[in-house]
Design an enzyme around this catalytic site. Structure first.
Site, PDB file in Angstrom:
ATOM      1  N   GLU A  45      99.085  55.612  15.230  1.00  0.00           N
ATOM      2  CA  GLU A  45      98.426  56.111  14.011  1.00  0.00           C
ATOM      3  C   GLU A  45      99.463  56.364  12.913  1.00  0.00           C
ATOM      4  OE1 GLU A  45      95.192  56.357  13.399  1.00  0.00           O
ATOM      5  OE2 GLU A  45      94.297  56.302  15.391  1.00  0.00           O
ATOM      6  N   LYS A 104      85.627  64.098  10.694  1.00  0.00           N
ATOM      7  CA  LYS A 104      84.826  63.142  11.473  1.00  0.00           C
ATOM      8  C   LYS A 104      84.738  63.646  12.902  1.00  0.00           C
ATOM      9  CE  LYS A 104      85.396  58.549   9.521  1.00  0.00           C
ATOM     10  NZ  LYS A 104      85.925  57.219   9.836  1.00  0.00           N
ATOM     11  N   GLU A 134      83.381  58.595   3.577  1.00  0.00           N
ATOM     12  CA  GLU A 134      83.719  57.193   3.825  1.00  0.00           C
ATOM     13  C   GLU A 134      82.787  56.217   3.122  1.00  0.00           C
ATOM     14  OE1 GLU A 134      85.316  56.314   7.778  1.00  0.00           O
ATOM     15  OE2 GLU A 134      84.462  54.327   7.597  1.00  0.00           O
ATOM     16  N   ASN A 153      90.846  52.912   8.598  1.00  0.00           N
ATOM     17  CA  ASN A 153      90.395  52.147   9.768  1.00  0.00           C
ATOM     18  C   ASN A 153      91.225  50.886   9.970  1.00  0.00           C
ATOM     19  OD1 ASN A 153      88.339  53.999  10.147  1.00  0.00           O
ATOM     20  ND2 ASN A 153      86.926  52.878   8.824  1.00  0.00           N
ATOM     21  N   ARG A 189      72.387  74.171  14.082  1.00  0.00           N
ATOM     22  CA  ARG A 189      72.492  73.333  12.870  1.00  0.00           C
ATOM     23  C   ARG A 189      73.811  73.572  12.120  1.00  0.00           C
ATOM     24  NH1 ARG A 189      67.143  74.873  12.919  1.00  0.00           N
ATOM     25  NH2 ARG A 189      65.725  73.156  13.412  1.00  0.00           N
TER      26      ARG A 189
HETATM   27  N1  NAD Z   1      87.981  62.156  14.126  1.00  0.00           N
HETATM   28  C1  NAD Z   1      88.883  61.326  13.681  1.00  0.00           C
HETATM   29  O1  NAD Z   1      89.091  61.201  12.473  1.00  0.00           O
HETATM   30  C2  NAD Z   1      89.694  60.524  14.658  1.00  0.00           C
HETATM   31  C3  NAD Z   1      90.811  59.789  14.217  1.00  0.00           C
HETATM   32  C4  NAD Z   1      91.572  59.110  15.159  1.00  0.00           C
HETATM   33  C5  NAD Z   1      91.225  59.168  16.514  1.00  0.00           C
HETATM   34  N2  NAD Z   1      90.147  59.882  16.906  1.00  0.00           N
HETATM   35  C6  NAD Z   1      89.766  59.956  18.312  1.00  0.00           C
HETATM   36  O2  NAD Z   1      90.787  60.636  19.019  1.00  0.00           O
HETATM   37  C7  NAD Z   1      90.689  60.293  20.411  1.00  0.00           C
HETATM   38  C8  NAD Z   1      92.060  60.112  20.997  1.00  0.00           C
HETATM   39  O3  NAD Z   1      92.757  61.332  20.901  1.00  0.00           O
HETATM   40  P1  NAD Z   1      94.119  61.598  21.691  1.00  0.00           P
HETATM   41  O4  NAD Z   1      94.984  60.414  21.574  1.00  0.00           O
HETATM   42  O5  NAD Z   1      94.615  62.899  21.220  1.00  0.00           O
HETATM   43  O6  NAD Z   1      93.676  61.614  23.221  1.00  0.00           O
HETATM   44  P2  NAD Z   1      93.148  62.771  24.184  1.00  0.00           P
HETATM   45  O7  NAD Z   1      92.429  63.812  23.443  1.00  0.00           O
HETATM   46  O8  NAD Z   1      92.431  62.067  25.272  1.00  0.00           O
HETATM   47  O9  NAD Z   1      94.484  63.418  24.756  1.00  0.00           O
HETATM   48  C9  NAD Z   1      95.338  62.627  25.533  1.00  0.00           C
HETATM   49  C10 NAD Z   1      95.774  63.382  26.807  1.00  0.00           C
HETATM   50  O10 NAD Z   1      96.782  64.320  26.476  1.00  0.00           O
HETATM   51  C11 NAD Z   1      96.502  65.589  27.104  1.00  0.00           C
HETATM   52  N3  NAD Z   1      97.129  66.577  26.252  1.00  0.00           N
HETATM   53  C12 NAD Z   1      96.692  67.038  25.066  1.00  0.00           C
HETATM   54  N4  NAD Z   1      97.604  67.849  24.521  1.00  0.00           N
HETATM   55  C13 NAD Z   1      98.635  67.924  25.371  1.00  0.00           C
HETATM   56  C14 NAD Z   1      99.889  68.591  25.341  1.00  0.00           C
HETATM   57  N5  NAD Z   1     100.294  69.310  24.305  1.00  0.00           N
HETATM   58  N6  NAD Z   1     100.702  68.447  26.413  1.00  0.00           N
HETATM   59  C15 NAD Z   1     100.324  67.672  27.448  1.00  0.00           C
HETATM   60  N7  NAD Z   1      99.162  66.997  27.529  1.00  0.00           N
HETATM   61  C16 NAD Z   1      98.331  67.119  26.495  1.00  0.00           C
HETATM   62  C17 NAD Z   1      94.991  65.620  27.147  1.00  0.00           C
HETATM   63  O11 NAD Z   1      94.542  66.526  28.102  1.00  0.00           O
HETATM   64  C18 NAD Z   1      94.678  64.159  27.497  1.00  0.00           C
HETATM   65  O12 NAD Z   1      94.824  63.958  28.877  1.00  0.00           O
HETATM   66  C19 NAD Z   1      89.815  59.046  20.458  1.00  0.00           C
HETATM   67  O13 NAD Z   1      88.570  59.368  21.015  1.00  0.00           O
HETATM   68  C20 NAD Z   1      89.650  58.637  19.012  1.00  0.00           C
HETATM   69  O14 NAD Z   1      88.408  58.007  18.763  1.00  0.00           O
HETATM   70  C21 NAD Z   1      89.380  60.550  16.006  1.00  0.00           C
END
Ligand code: NAD
Length: 355
Positions: free
Chosen positions: A185, A143, A231, A239, A121
């Site tokens: 972003e 989030k 939110e 968003n 939890r």
């Molecule tokens: N929680 C929130 O507020 C919030 C906000 C925006 C996005 N998100 C979420 O974030 C996700 C996308 O995240 P992302 O764009 O980071 O993608 P991701 O986590 O899939 O990472 C992208 C790729 O980069 C690789 N990688 C990570 N760090 C690296 C590094 N330093 N060097 C080389 N490779 C590396 C990872 O292994 C992966 O293959 C989505 O699921 C989205 O919904 C969440």
């Protein structure tokens, strides 16, 4: 070193450092990094190159570290992966006194945070974001969650980390495609809150100014999250572009287009065009956003029809029985929330091709 404190229900610090921030001993007991990378052709295991020094630093400080590695990529962001994580934590005998570390991109942070929210939890967790997107956005604000077949992020929890450690140097190994993804972003922050940031991105190369860009984005997110942690209002501005973007991601089964490409790129242009068409957004805004996205190699259109995108938007979790809260711009740097009913949504976005 720069420090930002986020004053949520339980305040926490974000440290942005230029050297490996993890070499300092912190009380933690488990590391759960995303490991495999999406680009198999490059055959580099970049995230492990960050994980190794973290684990070594902790072990040399006499912390007991156990590591769970899972497949990277949005396709992993599902309940089954989180179930594996909590089973792993239970097998390792983690207690509420232990700590989970999300070491990876946004997918890792969202899932590890969710696992931390539901295991016993609630157990503390630390974010060490390693992608640009995670550094400027997803690691801050609490989030967490996973996707369901019905849509993105449909299952999750608000769970603030106890600490965020950001080292912009880890971005050196990030493939360009993911750097550009994060730029989606970053451009979003300029659109919704800062005409100055938007102009800087137009005039300079983001890589040359990455420290100040990350700091500016994190600080903007801090302000929004402090005003509206769960939110209920203002936070929805973050968003911008995501409603159409999530719909596009869903239409591609979360596989062909990545989060930033879809949500922040194409979705922002569509929302700006919709606002211009309704006379709510300064004319020329959509073209300016599209030009900036193209500067950072982000696409500005999708092959699905607008009707298909609007159909998929209607499954968005943020919609109410009658409609949804659409985020629109008055002009660059000035955003607002426009509650629209579903017929109006369709009229605003128009029919035909997505361009
Ligand atoms: N929680 C929130 O507020 C919030 C906000 C925006 C996005 N998100 C979420 O974030 C996700 C996308 O995240 P992302 O764009 O980071 O993608 P991701 O986590 O899939 O990472 C992208 C790729 O980069 C690789 N990688 C990570 N760090 C690296 C590094 N330093 N060097 C080389 N490779 C590396 C990872 O292994 C992966 O293959 C989505 O699921 C989205 O919904 C969440």
């Amino acid at each position: 070193m720069q420090k930002i404190t986020v004053h949520t229900g339980r305040p926490y610090d974000i440290f942005s450092l230029t050297t490996a921030c993890w070499s300092k001993p912190v009380t933690w007991c488990v590391v759960c990094p995303a490991a495999k990378r999406i680009c198999p052709d490059q055959r580099q295991q970049c995230v492990p190159s960050v994980r190794r020094p973290v684990v070594q630093a902790l072990e040399s400080a006499d912390f007991q570290v156990c590591t769970l590695v899972f497949d990277a990529g949005e396709a992993s962001k599902k309940p089954e992966t989180v179930l594996n994580m909590v089973n792993y934590m239970a097998r390792e005998g983690l207690t509420r006194g232990d700590l989970v570390v999300a070491l990876g991109g946004g997918v890792c942070g969202d899932m590890v945070g969710f696992a931390a929210a539901i295991y016993l939890r609630g157990i503390d967790f630390v974010q060490i974001p390693t992608t640009l997107l995670a550094q400027v956005d997803s690691s801050v604000g609490g989030k967490t969650g996973v996707d369901l077949p019905m849509g993105k992020n449909l299952c999750g929890a608000f769970q603030q980390p106890i600490l965020v450690l950001i080292d912009p140097q880890v971005l050196r190994t990030l493939p360009d495609v993911f750097f550009c993804d994060g730029m989606g972003e970053v451009i979003k922050y300029g659109c919704i809150r800062s005409a100055e940031l938007f102009a800087l991105l137009e005039q300079a190369s983001a890589k040359d100014r990455i420290h100040e860009i990350i700091y500016a984005c994190v600080d903007m997110k801090r302000v929004v999250v402090e005003h509206d942690e769960k939110e209920a209002g203002e936070r929805a501005l973050l968003n911008f572009g995501h409603t159409a973007g999530h719909a596009i991601e869903k239409l591609w089964n979360y596989q062909t287009v990545t989060h930033g490409y879809a949500a922040v790129g194409i979705g922002m242009v569509l929302a700006a065009r919709a606002g211009e068409g309704a006379g709510l957004t300064e004319p020329g805004t959509a073209d300016r956003i599209a030009a900036l996205l193209q500067k950072y190699n982000l696409p500005v259109a999708d092959t699905h029809s607008i009707d298909a995108i609007v159909d998929a938007m209607q499954a968005d979790k943020k919609r109410t029985a009658d409609g949804m809260k659409l985020v629109l711009l008055r002009k660059i740097g000035d955003s607002f929330i426009d509650p629209v009913d579903l017929p109006t949504l369709r009229t605003m976005f128009g029919g035909g091709a997505c361009k």
